[in-house]
Scaffold this motif. Sequence first.
Motif, mmCIF file in Angstrom:
data_model
loop_
_atom_site.group_PDB
_atom_site.id
_atom_site.type_symbol
_atom_site.label_atom_id
_atom_site.label_comp_id
_atom_site.label_asym_id
_atom_site.label_seq_id
_atom_site.Cartn_x
_atom_site.Cartn_y
_atom_site.Cartn_z
ATOM 1 N N GLN A 1 -7.611 3.449 -13.586
ATOM 2 C CA GLN A 1 -8.261 4.375 -14.505
ATOM 3 C C GLN A 1 -7.716 5.794 -14.376
ATOM 4 O O GLN A 1 -7.664 6.533 -15.358
ATOM 5 N N LYS A 2 -7.306 6.163 -13.162
ATOM 6 C CA LYS A 2 -6.849 7.532 -12.900
ATOM 7 C C LYS A 2 -5.555 7.480 -12.069
ATOM 8 O O LYS A 2 -5.562 7.781 -10.878
ATOM 9 N N PRO A 3 -4.454 7.059 -12.684
ATOM 10 C CA PRO A 3 -3.198 6.877 -11.931
ATOM 11 C C PRO A 3 -2.704 8.147 -11.245
ATOM 12 O O PRO A 3 -1.921 8.071 -10.297
ATOM 13 N N TYR A 4 -3.143 9.307 -11.702
ATOM 14 C CA TYR A 4 -2.695 10.562 -11.112
ATOM 15 C C TYR A 4 -3.274 10.801 -9.719
ATOM 16 O O TYR A 4 -2.862 11.747 -9.028
ATOM 17 N N ILE A 5 -4.210 9.966 -9.258
ATOM 18 C CA ILE A 5 -4.745 10.143 -7.900
ATOM 19 C C ILE A 5 -3.888 9.423 -6.858
ATOM 20 O O ILE A 5 -4.104 9.573 -5.658
ATOM 21 N N ILE A 6 -2.911 8.640 -7.321
ATOM 22 C CA ILE A 6 -2.074 7.859 -6.399
ATOM 23 C C ILE A 6 -1.022 8.756 -5.747
ATOM 24 O O ILE A 6 -0.383 9.568 -6.410
ATOM 25 N N THR A 7 -0.849 8.583 -4.450
ATOM 26 C CA THR A 7 0.211 9.260 -3.709
ATOM 27 C C THR A 7 1.003 8.207 -2.928
ATOM 28 O O THR A 7 0.595 7.041 -2.847
ATOM 29 N N PHE A 8 2.096 8.627 -2.347
ATOM 30 C CA PHE A 8 2.880 7.700 -1.520
ATOM 31 C C PHE A 8 2.034 7.159 -0.381
ATOM 32 O O PHE A 8 2.072 5.963 -0.063
ATOM 33 N N GLU A 9 1.243 8.016 0.246
ATOM 34 C CA GLU A 9 0.424 7.587 1.378
ATOM 35 C C GLU A 9 -0.670 6.621 0.940
ATOM 36 O O GLU A 9 -0.938 5.624 1.620
ATOM 37 N N SER A 10 -1.309 6.893 -0.190
ATOM 38 C CA SER A 10 -2.361 5.985 -0.646
ATOM 39 C C SER A 10 -1.773 4.627 -1.054
ATOM 40 O O SER A 10 -2.393 3.589 -0.816
ATOM 41 N N GLU A 11 -0.582 4.625 -1.638
ATOM 42 C CA GLU A 11 0.084 3.363 -1.961
ATOM 43 C C GLU A 11 0.405 2.584 -0.698
ATOM 44 O O GLU A 11 0.224 1.362 -0.636
ATOM 45 N N ARG A 12 0.866 3.284 0.329
ATOM 46 C CA ARG A 12 1.177 2.627 1.611
ATOM 47 C C ARG A 12 -0.076 1.999 2.197
ATOM 48 O O ARG A 12 -0.055 0.849 2.662
ATOM 49 N N LEU A 13 -1.177 2.737 2.166
ATOM 50 C CA LEU A 13 -2.436 2.224 2.699
ATOM 51 C C LEU A 13 -2.936 1.037 1.893
ATOM 52 O O LEU A 13 -3.410 0.044 2.456
ATOM 53 N N PHE A 14 -2.822 1.134 0.573
ATOM 54 C CA PHE A 14 -3.272 0.034 -0.281
ATOM 55 C C PHE A 14 -2.511 -1.250 0.071
ATOM 56 O O PHE A 14 -3.104 -2.310 0.258
ATOM 57 N N HIS A 15 -1.207 -1.157 0.156
ATOM 58 C CA HIS A 15 -0.400 -2.339 0.450
ATOM 59 C C HIS A 15 -0.653 -2.857 1.864
ATOM 60 O O HIS A 15 -0.656 -4.072 2.097
ATOM 61 N N LYS A 16 -0.896 -1.957 2.790
ATOM 62 C CA LYS A 16 -1.212 -2.365 4.159
ATOM 63 C C LYS A 16 -2.500 -3.186 4.190
ATOM 64 O O LYS A 16 -2.568 -4.240 4.828
ATOM 65 N N ILE A 17 -3.526 -2.702 3.497
ATOM 66 C CA ILE A 17 -4.811 -3.405 3.468
ATOM 67 C C ILE A 17 -4.666 -4.735 2.728
ATOM 68 O O ILE A 17 -5.229 -5.757 3.135
ATOM 69 N N TYR A 18 -3.888 -4.733 1.641
ATOM 70 C CA TYR A 18 -3.707 -5.972 0.888
ATOM 71 C C TYR A 18 -3.044 -7.045 1.756
ATOM 72 O O TYR A 18 -3.474 -8.210 1.771
ATOM 73 N N LYS A 19 -2.007 -6.673 2.481
ATOM 74 C CA LYS A 19 -1.326 -7.644 3.349
ATOM 75 C C LYS A 19 -2.270 -8.160 4.435
ATOM 76 O O LYS A 19 -2.221 -9.327 4.812
ATOM 77 N N ARG A 20 -3.136 -7.277 4.923
ATOM 78 C CA ARG A 20 -4.122 -7.687 5.927
ATOM 79 C C ARG A 20 -5.091 -8.706 5.323
ATOM 80 O O ARG A 20 -5.424 -9.701 5.965
ATOM 81 N N SER A 21 -5.543 -8.464 4.096
ATOM 82 C CA SER A 21 -6.448 -9.393 3.424
ATOM 83 C C SER A 21 -5.757 -10.734 3.169
ATOM 84 O O SER A 21 -6.340 -11.801 3.372
ATOM 85 N N LYS A 22 -4.520 -10.672 2.736
ATOM 86 C CA LYS A 22 -3.767 -11.901 2.489
ATOM 87 C C LYS A 22 -3.634 -12.717 3.774
ATOM 88 O O LYS A 22 -3.824 -13.941 3.773
ATOM 89 N N LYS A 23 -3.359 -12.036 4.874
ATOM 90 C CA LYS A 23 -3.228 -12.725 6.169
ATOM 91 C C LYS A 23 -4.553 -13.362 6.573
ATOM 92 O O LYS A 23 -4.578 -14.482 7.108
ATOM 93 N N TYR A 24 -5.655 -12.667 6.289
ATOM 94 C CA TYR A 24 -6.974 -13.210 6.622
ATOM 95 C C TYR A 24 -7.197 -14.530 5.893
ATOM 96 O O TYR A 24 -7.609 -15.530 6.491
ATOM 97 N N TYR A 25 -6.944 -14.553 4.577
ATOM 98 C CA TYR A 25 -7.177 -15.770 3.812
ATOM 99 C C TYR A 25 -6.169 -16.857 4.176
ATOM 100 O O TYR A 25 -6.501 -18.049 4.192
ATOM 101 N N GLU A 26 -4.970 -16.453 4.480
ATOM 102 C CA GLU A 26 -3.956 -17.426 4.908
ATOM 103 C C GLU A 26 -4.377 -18.093 6.214
ATOM 104 O O GLU A 26 -4.286 -19.325 6.359
ATOM 105 N N ASP A 27 -4.860 -17.294 7.160
ATOM 106 C CA ASP A 27 -5.318 -17.839 8.438
ATOM 107 C C ASP A 27 -6.565 -18.700 8.254
ATOM 108 O O ASP A 27 -6.730 -19.740 8.904
ATOM 109 N N THR A 28 -7.464 -18.270 7.366
ATOM 110 C CA THR A 28 -8.688 -19.028 7.109
ATOM 111 C C THR A 28 -8.360 -20.405 6.548
ATOM 112 O O THR A 28 -9.031 -21.398 6.874
ATOM 113 N N LEU A 29 -7.331 -20.470 5.716
ATOM 114 C CA LEU A 29 -6.924 -21.744 5.124
ATOM 115 C C LEU A 29 -6.033 -22.562 6.056
ATOM 116 O O LEU A 29 -5.682 -23.696 5.746
ATOM 117 N N GLY A 30 -5.653 -21.968 7.186
ATOM 118 C CA GLY A 30 -4.791 -22.677 8.122
ATOM 119 C C GLY A 30 -3.345 -22.712 7.707
ATOM 120 O O GLY A 30 -2.601 -23.627 8.070
#
Length: 332
Positions: free
Chosen positions: A119-148
């Motif tokens: 909704q507000k793309p102008y709030i994105i910065t390099f650091e916020s993008e890095r954090l977003f992707h870091k959290i996403y990969k963590r979530s993906k790993k959680y579901y991957e581990d949960t599924l074995g």
Amino acid sequence: MNEFPIVKEYENRIVEILLSEDITECFDEMLQIGARIISGALSPEGKRELAERIRKSIYFLPMEDTPDMLRHVAYLHLMVRLTESKEFYTEFLSYVDGMRIDERYRFFLLMQARYLSYQKPYIITFESERLFHKIYKRSKKYYEDTLGGGGNFLKLTSRNCGQTVILTQQYLTDTHRETHITNLIAQEIMVSMCQNTFIINTNDLLPVTNVVPLFGIEGHNSMQYLANANNVFVRGLAVPYFQCDDKMPSPDELRVIISTLRELRPEYIISCGDHSITASLAAKIVPVIPGYQIAPDDNPQHIRENLLNYRRMIEEKRFWQIRFKVSENMIN
């Protein structure tokens, strides 16, 4: 127009909620307050004034238990909505990254952050993008581990060259853009490529089942009549269809999808929508191509050309090129 009285009224109640012992008891009221503020109860200047008043009235201690963390994350999310500030958006993601919270709830907060950035793309910065992707990969790993784990990647010789799968995060009517693109891709696969396809609506664009109390929560629409449908009709063509329930991303539903993919052994998968946990897990099985690369517009000729190009890449075993492009979009 003097907004001071209404700003003061919102300030008093919001501060009371943020200082309450159990913020979950105020869940419904928080949603109502957030909806009123964002829908125009306050001018942009009034929102900024309210944010400044709340900021001066609230203080969070360094050591926080769960109730404190829920209050803190609700405060940061509200401040992003009121100020549209890059700094608060980055702080919100940084806090979500460090919270001691169930990974399902963390993913819910991440998707709320994604909505804010759309909704507000102008709030994105390099650091916020890095954090977003870091959290996403963590979530993906959680579901991957949960599924074995997803098992081994299927080689081209083990896959069914006559079968494809389209994953979409939302499927409504053809007037909805993502649904329209999904239908166009399905049509070209079946008519021009002479392949079968199967549309799976993962129904996880903005999950609302694992909620954390916030001043405004975004969900997404779903066509309930399709919940038990086995087919959808695209330009007169019957396309096999499956729709996940509204609890996605659910380990149980993900297991069904992964099991189905292993049974179908599609030559490739097309994922419409980004940051899809289902698509990221599916990429461990067969090539997953981002839908926006197949259909950058709704021109059937362009879709056909892109399908041919990617299928050629798969047949020539230039799989690394597809993996690279998928990783840019879904951070695999």
